[in-house]
Design a protein around this motif. Structure first.
Motif, PDB file in Angstrom:
ATOM      1  N   VAL A  17      17.145  12.415 -22.845  1.00  0.00           N
ATOM      2  CA  VAL A  17      16.630  13.774 -22.957  1.00  0.00           C
ATOM      3  C   VAL A  17      15.229  13.764 -23.567  1.00  0.00           C
ATOM      4  N   ALA A  18      15.027  12.939 -24.592  1.00  0.00           N
ATOM      5  CA  ALA A  18      13.721  12.871 -25.241  1.00  0.00           C
ATOM      6  C   ALA A  18      12.653  12.362 -24.281  1.00  0.00           C
ATOM      7  N   THR A  19      13.027  11.460 -23.384  1.00  0.00           N
ATOM      8  CA  THR A  19      12.084  10.969 -22.381  1.00  0.00           C
ATOM      9  C   THR A  19      11.595  12.120 -21.503  1.00  0.00           C
ATOM     10  N   VAL A  20      12.480  13.070 -21.236  1.00  0.00           N
ATOM     11  CA  VAL A  20      12.098  14.236 -20.436  1.00  0.00           C
ATOM     12  C   VAL A  20      11.258  15.206 -21.254  1.00  0.00           C
ATOM     13  N   THR A  21      11.763  15.625 -22.415  1.00  0.00           N
ATOM     14  CA  THR A  21      11.090  16.671 -23.178  1.00  0.00           C
ATOM     15  C   THR A  21       9.756  16.205 -23.757  1.00  0.00           C
ATOM     16  N   SER A  22       9.720  14.991 -24.258  1.00  0.00           N
ATOM     17  CA  SER A  22       8.505  14.479 -24.877  1.00  0.00           C
ATOM     18  C   SER A  22       7.608  13.754 -23.884  1.00  0.00           C
ATOM     19  N   GLY A  23       8.216  12.893 -23.055  1.00  0.00           N
ATOM     20  CA  GLY A  23       7.420  12.073 -22.150  1.00  0.00           C
ATOM     21  C   GLY A  23       6.942  12.786 -20.911  1.00  0.00           C
ATOM     22  N   ILE A  24       7.851  13.504 -20.245  1.00  0.00           N
ATOM     23  CA  ILE A  24       7.502  14.160 -18.979  1.00  0.00           C
ATOM     24  C   ILE A  24       6.973  15.570 -19.202  1.00  0.00           C
ATOM     25  N   LEU A  25       7.652  16.335 -20.043  1.00  0.00           N
ATOM     26  CA  LEU A  25       7.213  17.718 -20.285  1.00  0.00           C
ATOM     27  C   LEU A  25       6.109  17.807 -21.335  1.00  0.00           C
ATOM     28  N   ARG A  26       5.928  16.740 -22.099  1.00  0.00           N
ATOM     29  CA  ARG A  26       4.876  16.659 -23.120  1.00  0.00           C
ATOM     30  C   ARG A  26       4.994  17.762 -24.170  1.00  0.00           C
ATOM     31  N   GLN A  27       6.218  17.975 -24.605  1.00  0.00           N
ATOM     32  CA  GLN A  27       6.478  18.982 -25.622  1.00  0.00           C
ATOM     33  C   GLN A  27       6.925  18.315 -26.918  1.00  0.00           C
ATOM     34  N   ALA A 207      17.699  13.948 -13.458  1.00  0.00           N
ATOM     35  CA  ALA A 207      17.214  14.348 -12.135  1.00  0.00           C
ATOM     36  C   ALA A 207      15.902  15.112 -12.270  1.00  0.00           C
ATOM     37  N   VAL A 208      14.916  14.468 -12.907  1.00  0.00           N
ATOM     38  CA  VAL A 208      13.605  15.101 -13.061  1.00  0.00           C
ATOM     39  C   VAL A 208      12.481  14.275 -12.451  1.00  0.00           C
ATOM     40  N   GLU A 209      12.811  13.092 -11.945  1.00  0.00           N
ATOM     41  CA  GLU A 209      11.814  12.221 -11.328  1.00  0.00           C
ATOM     42  C   GLU A 209      12.357  11.663 -10.017  1.00  0.00           C
ATOM     43  N   GLY A 210      11.501  11.585  -9.023  1.00  0.00           N
ATOM     44  CA  GLY A 210      11.927  11.074  -7.729  1.00  0.00           C
ATOM     45  C   GLY A 210      12.481   9.670  -7.799  1.00  0.00           C
TER      46      GLY A 210
END
Length: 235
Positions: A17-27, A207-210
């Protein structure tokens, strides 16, 4: 906006989850250990998947007594947002933040798959980026993902429009054949009456990256961020 991710002994999807929120969403994102009691700095709390406390007694049954859970209850009462994913959904039902329970899968086997879901309502901050009745595909990975509730609770969920996602087939039909775990009414995700607490067994963070095989989960985070004044521009 700032995300907080609860971490219990046995959590194993917190870094996903942190990879998504911090890494991909940059939040801004903070991992919150289960003994903490001050989560007031976070706009949205995510209770991730895994096996909190080894799933002893019952999935989520011990986690409900963690010190952080009282603060999570207060977070919900204030109208702030909470997402429980897989074991997080189990914890939310055990703690009373959502009705019903998650029990052993119909065939008593652990299921790891990617399944179609039908979006039952798109008027929530979590789902506003989806179309009503849209068919999306998300991964599942659980042994106790069968949603159960008594008849009165099921009727209330239907009457209050609290069912957010249902398991379906590729064209949106809701039937036993498209139900991977035996969940009543093919329920894959529900919300509370206020609509600020979401629990779901499928994993949108996977399911946020191809490269992971699909991006249908990204819209959930996009809607949440827009609802709180953020944006996915350049993310």
């Amino acid at each position: 906006m700032k995300f907080g991710i609860l971490v219990f002994p046995g959590s194993n999807c917190d870094r996903d989850v942190a990879t998504v929120t911090s890494g991909i969403l940059r939040q801004p994102t903070r991992l919150i250990w289960h003994t903490e009691t001050d989560i007031s700095d976070c706009d949205t709390i995510i209770v991730p998947g895994g096996f909190s406390y080894g799933d002893y007694l019952r999935c989520g049954a011990i986690a409900r007594f963690a010190p952080v859970m009282r603060s999570l209850q207060e977070h919900a009462v204030k109208g702030k947002y909470i997402i429980g994913i897989c074991n997080g959904f189990q914890i939310l039902t055990e703690s009373g933040l959502l009705p019903g329970a998650l029990v052993r899968n119909r065939d008593l086997h652990f299921i790891c798959d990617r399944v179609p879901l039908r979006v039952e309502r798109n008027d929530l901050v979590f789902t506003e980026k989806y179309q009503q009745q849209q068919i999306i595909a998300l991964p599942i990975a659980h042994g106790e993902g069968c949603y159960f509730a008594n008849a009165d609770t099921l009727k209330e969920l239907e009457d209050q429009n609290q069912i957010v996602f249902r398991y379906c087939d590729a064209i949106g039909n809701i039937n036993d054949e498209s139900n991977p775990n035996g969940s009543l009414a093919n329920i894959a995700g529900i919300c509370n009456k206020q609509g600020n607490v979401l629990g779901m067994m499928p994993h949108p963070e996977r399911a946020v990256e191809g490269i992971l095989g699909g991006t249908d989960g990204k819209a959930l985070f996009a809607g949440l961020m827009e609802g709180l004044g953020g944006s996915l521009v350049n993310a």
